[in-house]
Scaffold this motif. Structure first.
Motif, PDB file in Angstrom:
ATOM      1  N   PHE A 143       0.831  -1.204   0.000  1.00 54.31           N
ATOM      2  CA  PHE A 143       0.000   0.000   0.000  1.00 54.31           C
ATOM      3  C   PHE A 143       0.865   1.253   0.000  1.00 54.31           C
ATOM      4  O   PHE A 143       0.596   2.213  -0.733  1.00 54.31           O
ATOM      5  N   ASN A 144       1.919   1.261   0.823  1.00 59.21           N
ATOM      6  CA  ASN A 144       2.778   2.442   0.890  1.00 59.21           C
ATOM      7  C   ASN A 144       3.576   2.658  -0.382  1.00 59.21           C
ATOM      8  O   ASN A 144       4.049   3.770  -0.624  1.00 59.21           O
ATOM      9  N   ALA A 145       3.745   1.611  -1.175  1.00 57.80           N
ATOM     10  CA  ALA A 145       4.502   1.747  -2.417  1.00 57.80           C
ATOM     11  C   ALA A 145       3.651   2.276  -3.573  1.00 57.80           C
ATOM     12  O   ALA A 145       4.185   2.534  -4.665  1.00 57.80           O
ATOM     13  N   LEU A 146       2.343   2.460  -3.358  1.00 57.68           N
ATOM     14  CA  LEU A 146       1.506   3.016  -4.416  1.00 57.68           C
ATOM     15  C   LEU A 146       2.002   4.415  -4.786  1.00 57.68           C
ATOM     16  O   LEU A 146       2.282   5.226  -3.903  1.00 57.68           O
ATOM     17  N   ALA A 149       1.092  10.628  -3.484  1.00 57.08           N
ATOM     18  CA  ALA A 149       1.346  11.335  -2.235  1.00 57.08           C
ATOM     19  C   ALA A 149       0.111  11.195  -1.333  1.00 57.08           C
ATOM     20  O   ALA A 149      -1.021  11.125  -1.833  1.00 57.08           O
ATOM     21  N   PRO A 150       0.269  11.097  -0.008  1.00 57.33           N
ATOM     22  CA  PRO A 150       1.502  11.249   0.772  1.00 57.33           C
ATOM     23  C   PRO A 150       2.198   9.945   1.077  1.00 57.33           C
ATOM     24  O   PRO A 150       3.026   9.887   1.985  1.00 57.33           O
ATOM     25  N   LEU A 151       1.849   8.870   0.359  1.00 60.12           N
ATOM     26  CA  LEU A 151       2.461   7.573   0.611  1.00 60.12           C
ATOM     27  C   LEU A 151       3.926   7.587   0.179  1.00 60.12           C
ATOM     28  O   LEU A 151       4.368   8.457  -0.576  1.00 60.12           O
ATOM     29  N   ASP A 152       4.667   6.586   0.653  1.00 57.22           N
ATOM     30  CA  ASP A 152       6.079   6.492   0.274  1.00 57.22           C
ATOM     31  C   ASP A 152       6.224   6.371  -1.239  1.00 57.22           C
ATOM     32  O   ASP A 152       7.160   6.914  -1.831  1.00 57.22           O
ATOM     33  N   GLY A 153       5.290   5.668  -1.866  1.00 55.00           N
ATOM     34  CA  GLY A 153       5.332   5.549  -3.320  1.00 55.00           C
ATOM     35  C   GLY A 153       5.165   6.875  -4.020  1.00 55.00           C
ATOM     36  O   GLY A 153       5.703   7.101  -5.105  1.00 55.00           O
ATOM     37  N   GLY A 154       4.409   7.790  -3.394  1.00 54.62           N
ATOM     38  CA  GLY A 154       4.271   9.133  -3.950  1.00 54.62           C
ATOM     39  C   GLY A 154       5.595   9.870  -3.937  1.00 54.62           C
ATOM     40  O   GLY A 154       5.920  10.615  -4.870  1.00 54.62           O
ATOM     41  N   ARG A 155       6.386   9.663  -2.883  1.00 54.95           N
ATOM     42  CA  ARG A 155       7.706  10.293  -2.823  1.00 54.95           C
ATOM     43  C   ARG A 155       8.665   9.643  -3.817  1.00 54.95           C
ATOM     44  O   ARG A 155       9.548  10.308  -4.367  1.00 54.95           O
TER      45      ARG A 155
END
Length: 367
Positions: A143-146, A149-155
């Motif tokens: 999920f965080n790799a999606l 933003a603001p997920l880690d994947g968004g960064r």
């Protein structure tokens, strides 16, 4: 590190869900205390997994020159509060990428432990707990790799667009647009689930979706703010030679002196040679009992200078903004060496933004 009251909500939801259904259905006919004990330990390990995810962000951020305000655990997970932005796309990539990798590693370790215990021991509830922790950590990593933003994947997406275009502002715009799209998609799926009867799951998705939308929008606004303030020094926004309070002043003298009434709610505290000692607020001073005001000095209730942002006059104003927002008194003391030369408040930043927003030169730059 700090945790909000909502972390208790996570703990209770996990315990009730695991003890009331997941563990009971997987291994029926056990004493109730075993279900609750296993679910309690599992909930604690899950919160520690969230903490490990955020600590990894903080450690890599510091190694890449980004200062860290702290870590907060709350209802929807964790958040490493960074005081500044990464200086390069590579640093952004490393800071963002380590979190999902840590969650994925934890998921693998929990899965390995569950497999070994299942193969060699009769430990049903323990295996079920480890398997749940493996699945939730892998889900957290995915999920965080999606790429939103603001997920880690968004960064990670921001780092890639930044590297490709050379524009961190454009990169943030792409990541925040993806974040808003994901947020609205989650809201739509959540509403659908509510309509078909899965009320709890639907409401949970709606809450997560609104959070993603709000955070993505906030990140976009902060990026625009940094671009707007680019190239402007702190000295252009600060109030020079502010009214100060001598460190030897008592609370009674401070509250009675007409110089400290009406105009401001906080004042810099200085020693005899104008060396900054801290910041005293009227609220903090007023909290001292009347019987103790004549014997209590402002230095006893002030915010120490070490707990305040202390930029130099020629430092970039854009770099100060996140520090000012993260600080509890929302003020910075501008120093030359140890000597106080000015003060910057959130109101000063707002005035600078208002002037820039109406400036024809800045409008032409954004076209």
């Amino acid at each position: 590190m700090r945790a909000t009251f909502s972390v208790l909500v996570i703990f209770v939801l996990i315990m009730v869900g695991l003890a009331g259904s997941v563990f009971r259905q997987a291994h029926p006919d056990r004493p109730s205390w075993q279900y609750w004990l296993a679910s309690g330990v599992t909930a604690v390990l899950f919160l520690l997994s969230l903490l490990a995810h955020e600590v990894s962000h903080a450690l890599v951020a510091r190694r890449n020159g980004v200062s860290v305000e702290g870590i907060t655990l709350w209802l929807l997970g964790g958040l490493a509060r960074l005081r500044s932005e990464a200086a390069t796309p590579g640093a952004e990539l490393r800071i963002a990428g380590v979190g999902p990798l840590v969650s994925l590693l934890l998921g693998g370790l929990f899965a390995l432990a569950a497999g070994l215990l299942a193969a060699y021991f009769e430990a049903g509830l323990v295996v079920a707990a480890l398997a749940w922790l493996a699945g939730i950590n892998i889900l957290l990593a995915v999920f965080n790799a999606l790429p939103a933003a603001p997920l880690d994947g968004g960064r990670l997406l921001r780092a890639a667009v930044w590297w490709k275009t050379g524009s961190p502002l454009r990169a943030t715009a792409v990541a925040t647009a993806a974040g808003r799209f994901l947020g609205w998609a989650l809201v739509a799926v959540g509403v659908y689930l509510v309509l078909v009867g899965a009320v709890f799951s639907g409401i949970w998705l709606v809450v997560i979706g609104w959070f993603v939308i709000a955070m993505a929008t906030a990140e976009g606004g902060q990026a625009k703010l940094r671009d707007m303030l680019g190239g402007i020094p702190v000295s252009d926004a600060m109030t020079p030679a502010p009214v100060t309070v001598p460190a030897v002043t008592t609370i009674g003298e401070f509250l009675a002196d007409p110089r400290y009434r009406y105009r401001h709610s906080a004042f810099p505290v200085v020693d005899g040679d104008n060396t900054a000692a801290g910041l005293v607020t009227l609220k903090g001073a007023d909290g001292v009992a009347e019987t103790e005001r004549s014997s209590t000095r402002v230095t006893d209730v002030m915010v120490p200078v070490g707990d305040l942002p202390t930029p130099r006059p020629d430092d970039p104003l854009a770099r100060l903004v996140p520090e000012l927002q993260a600080n509890r008194v929302h003020r910075a003391l501008v120093l030359e060496g140890d000597r106080l030369v000015g003060i910057v408040t959130s109101s000063d930043i707002s005035r600078a933004m208002s002037w820039l927003s109406s400036s024809s030169a800045w409008r032409r730059r954004t076209l």
